[in-house]
Design a protein around this motif. Structure first.
Motif, PDB file in Angstrom:
ATOM      1  N   GLY A 114       0.834  -1.158   0.130  1.00  0.00           N
ATOM      2  CA  GLY A 114       0.092   0.005  -0.032  1.00  0.00           C
ATOM      3  C   GLY A 114       0.997   1.174   0.058  1.00  0.00           C
ATOM      4  N   GLY A 115       0.525   2.099   0.928  1.00  0.00           N
ATOM      5  CA  GLY A 115       1.357   3.607   0.822  1.00  0.00           C
ATOM      6  C   GLY A 115       2.349   3.677   1.925  1.00  0.00           C
ATOM      7  N   GLU A 116       3.097   4.650   2.022  1.00  0.00           N
ATOM      8  CA  GLU A 116       4.068   4.724   2.879  1.00  0.00           C
ATOM      9  C   GLU A 116       3.538   4.595   4.515  1.00  0.00           C
ATOM     10  OE1 GLU A 116       7.828   7.192   1.310  1.00  0.00           O
ATOM     11  OE2 GLU A 116       6.095   8.321   1.805  1.00  0.00           O
ATOM     12  N   LEU A 117       4.432   4.106   5.081  1.00  0.00           N
ATOM     13  CA  LEU A 117       4.220   3.876   6.585  1.00  0.00           C
ATOM     14  C   LEU A 117       5.041   5.256   7.282  1.00  0.00           C
ATOM     15  CD1 LEU A 117       2.765   2.891   9.105  1.00  0.00           C
ATOM     16  CD2 LEU A 117       4.551   1.265   8.959  1.00  0.00           C
ATOM     17  N   CYS A 118       4.386   5.949   7.743  1.00  0.00           N
ATOM     18  CA  CYS A 118       5.327   7.263   8.361  1.00  0.00           C
ATOM     19  C   CYS A 118       5.042   7.143   9.739  1.00  0.00           C
ATOM     20  CB  CYS A 118       4.446   8.608   7.901  1.00  0.00           C
ATOM     21  SG  CYS A 118       4.510   8.540   6.114  1.00  0.00           S
ATOM     22  N   MET A 119       6.226   7.511  10.542  1.00  0.00           N
ATOM     23  CA  MET A 119       6.194   7.902  11.799  1.00  0.00           C
ATOM     24  C   MET A 119       7.273   8.563  12.503  1.00  0.00           C
ATOM     25  SD  MET A 119       8.442   4.203  12.203  1.00  0.00           S
ATOM     26  CE  MET A 119       6.886   3.371  11.052  1.00  0.00           C
ATOM     27  N   ARG A 120       6.832   8.959  13.927  1.00  0.00           N
ATOM     28  CA  ARG A 120       7.887   9.731  14.556  1.00  0.00           C
ATOM     29  C   ARG A 120       8.148   9.086  15.830  1.00  0.00           C
ATOM     30  NH1 ARG A 120       3.961  14.403  13.207  1.00  0.00           N
ATOM     31  NH2 ARG A 120       4.800  15.407  11.549  1.00  0.00           N
ATOM     32  N   LEU A 121       9.448   9.390  16.351  1.00  0.00           N
ATOM     33  CA  LEU A 121      10.099   8.507  17.576  1.00  0.00           C
ATOM     34  C   LEU A 121      10.542   9.547  18.534  1.00  0.00           C
ATOM     35  CD1 LEU A 121      11.926   5.883  15.315  1.00  0.00           C
ATOM     36  CD2 LEU A 121       9.490   5.574  16.272  1.00  0.00           C
ATOM     37  N   TRP A 122      10.323   8.949  19.641  1.00  0.00           N
ATOM     38  CA  TRP A 122      11.115   9.959  20.749  1.00  0.00           C
ATOM     39  C   TRP A 122      11.322   8.913  22.026  1.00  0.00           C
ATOM     40  CZ3 TRP A 122       6.404  11.261  18.708  1.00  0.00           C
ATOM     41  CH2 TRP A 122       6.328  12.431  18.272  1.00  0.00           C
ATOM     42  N   ALA A 148      14.981  13.066  17.025  1.00  0.00           N
ATOM     43  CA  ALA A 148      13.748  12.930  17.912  1.00  0.00           C
ATOM     44  C   ALA A 148      12.519  13.596  17.104  1.00  0.00           C
ATOM     45  CB  ALA A 148      13.688  13.365  19.140  1.00  0.00           C
ATOM     46  N   GLY A 149      11.611  13.156  16.967  1.00  0.00           N
ATOM     47  CA  GLY A 149      10.279  13.782  16.576  1.00  0.00           C
ATOM     48  C   GLY A 149      10.145  14.048  14.916  1.00  0.00           C
ATOM     49  N   GLU A 150      11.269  13.548  14.054  1.00  0.00           N
ATOM     50  CA  GLU A 150      11.382  13.985  12.879  1.00  0.00           C
ATOM     51  C   GLU A 150      10.560  12.687  12.023  1.00  0.00           C
ATOM     52  OE1 GLU A 150      15.019  13.476   9.795  1.00  0.00           O
ATOM     53  OE2 GLU A 150      15.199  15.356  10.951  1.00  0.00           O
ATOM     54  N   THR A 151       9.931  13.080  10.943  1.00  0.00           N
ATOM     55  CA  THR A 151       9.199  11.893  10.216  1.00  0.00           C
ATOM     56  C   THR A 151       9.870  11.105   9.565  1.00  0.00           C
ATOM     57  OG1 THR A 151       7.381  13.548   9.965  1.00  0.00           O
ATOM     58  CG2 THR A 151       7.605  11.603   8.651  1.00  0.00           C
ATOM     59  N   LEU A 152       9.993   9.698   9.801  1.00  0.00           N
ATOM     60  CA  LEU A 152      10.573   8.743   9.159  1.00  0.00           C
ATOM     61  C   LEU A 152       9.766   8.051   8.171  1.00  0.00           C
ATOM     62  CD1 LEU A 152      13.253   6.794   9.139  1.00  0.00           C
ATOM     63  CD2 LEU A 152      12.131   5.387  11.104  1.00  0.00           C
ATOM     64  N   ARG A 153       9.903   7.615   7.185  1.00  0.00           N
ATOM     65  CA  ARG A 153       9.041   6.910   6.021  1.00  0.00           C
ATOM     66  C   ARG A 153       9.567   5.643   5.809  1.00  0.00           C
ATOM     67  NH1 ARG A 153       5.652  11.166   4.141  1.00  0.00           N
ATOM     68  NH2 ARG A 153       6.420  13.208   4.985  1.00  0.00           N
ATOM     69  N   TRP A 171       1.296   6.654  11.076  1.00  0.00           N
ATOM     70  CA  TRP A 171       0.014   6.869   9.979  1.00  0.00           C
ATOM     71  C   TRP A 171       0.585   6.367   8.607  1.00  0.00           C
ATOM     72  CZ3 TRP A 171       3.364  10.466  12.088  1.00  0.00           C
ATOM     73  CH2 TRP A 171       4.239  11.329  11.073  1.00  0.00           C
ATOM     74  N   ALA A 172      -0.407   6.379   7.731  1.00  0.00           N
ATOM     75  CA  ALA A 172      -0.268   6.187   6.227  1.00  0.00           C
ATOM     76  C   ALA A 172      -0.465   7.341   5.419  1.00  0.00           C
ATOM     77  CB  ALA A 172      -0.980   4.988   5.686  1.00  0.00           C
ATOM     78  N   GLU A 173       0.449   7.353   4.370  1.00  0.00           N
ATOM     79  CA  GLU A 173       0.643   8.420   3.264  1.00  0.00           C
ATOM     80  C   GLU A 173       0.468   7.892   2.113  1.00  0.00           C
ATOM     81  OE1 GLU A 173       3.460  11.648   3.712  1.00  0.00           O
ATOM     82  OE2 GLU A 173       2.420  12.111   5.842  1.00  0.00           O
ATOM     83  N   GLY A 174      -0.126   8.611   1.034  1.00  0.00           N
ATOM     84  CA  GLY A 174      -0.315   8.021  -0.407  1.00  0.00           C
ATOM     85  C   GLY A 174      -1.674   7.370  -0.312  1.00  0.00           C
ATOM     86  N   GLU A 175      -1.564   6.032   0.249  1.00  0.00           N
ATOM     87  CA  GLU A 175      -2.728   5.204   0.191  1.00  0.00           C
ATOM     88  C   GLU A 175      -2.748   4.498   1.414  1.00  0.00           C
ATOM     89  OE1 GLU A 175      -2.614   1.782  -2.380  1.00  0.00           O
ATOM     90  OE2 GLU A 175      -0.918   2.852  -3.205  1.00  0.00           O
TER      91      GLU A 175
END
Length: 222
Positions: A114-122, A148-153, A171-175
């Protein structure tokens, strides 16, 4: 959440899994009436919390803050020796799972399609607050440091290991995104530390009969 919403999201999620070539165990299709006929042969499903899990985390806005998943297999530290867990999830485009960590569980999260799986980590600090220190994680087994807190894809096929005390939100992006989880034993009752306190399971408005049971709704086995 309304029961009608849960019924609909289970059907939509099941269709999404099938379109991506992922097929569920037979008990994922059992009705409440079928569950009433089951006995000790289903004890692992019931006691280890396998099955459907549709939650809005108390937000009353599932499509923006929620998650649909099935726990496929899981151990129980009090009852058996199985040390692992597997889940499959539908992370909808723009749908956020709130910031949380686990005190005990270690998990690999995999973008299965599916789409990109996006996340932020701390990393959690000593007071379980969000640290601003960089996070050292493993992406497909390769040690990587991210701010820390930067979006990782994560593109399709990629994975990340979450260690205990690592805050994460995704969260997901694109689809919509098919997401797998492989972990140590999962205990949703005692091993979730949400940064902002909230409910793990939804309060349900029974506006229509349940077509399926959630993993915390099984009857006592005969």
């Amino acid at each position: 959440m309304k029961r009608s919403e849960i019924n609909r999201y289970i059907l939509e999620t099941g269709d999404f899994f099938t379109r991506h070539g992922f097929y569920l165990p037979v008990w994922a299709q059992w009705s409440p009436q079928e569950w009433e006929t089951k006995g000790p042969e289903c004890r692992e499903v019931v006691t280890n919390g396998l099955g459907w899990d549709i939650t809005d985390f108390g937000s009353n806005d599932f499509l923006h803050e929620g998650l649909a998943l099935v726990t496929l297999r899981n151990g129980n530290i009090r009852l058996d020796r199985k040390p692992y867990c597997e889940k499959i999830m539908m992370v909808r485009k723009g749908q956020v799972t709130p910031i949380h960590f686990h005190w005990k569980k270690m998990e690999d999260i995999i973008n299965r399609g599916g789409g990109e799986l996006c996340m932020r980590l701390w990393q959690a600090d000593a007071d379980e607050e969000l640290s601003d220190k960089p996070c050292t994680v493993r992406l497909d087994g390769v040690e990587t440091t991210v701010p820390a807190g930067e979006t990782l894809r994560l593109a399709k096929g990629r994975s990340i290991t979450f260690t205990p005390y690592l805050y994460h939100t995704f969260w997901a992006e694109g689809e919509d995104c098919l997401v797998g989880e492989v972990s140590t034993v999962n205990d949703d009752t005692n091993d979730n530390r949400f940064y902002t306190p909230l409910g793990r399971y939804p309060a349900i408005d029974e506006d229509e009969p349940a077509r399926f049971l959630l993993c915390n709704e099984y009857p006592t086995l005969k």
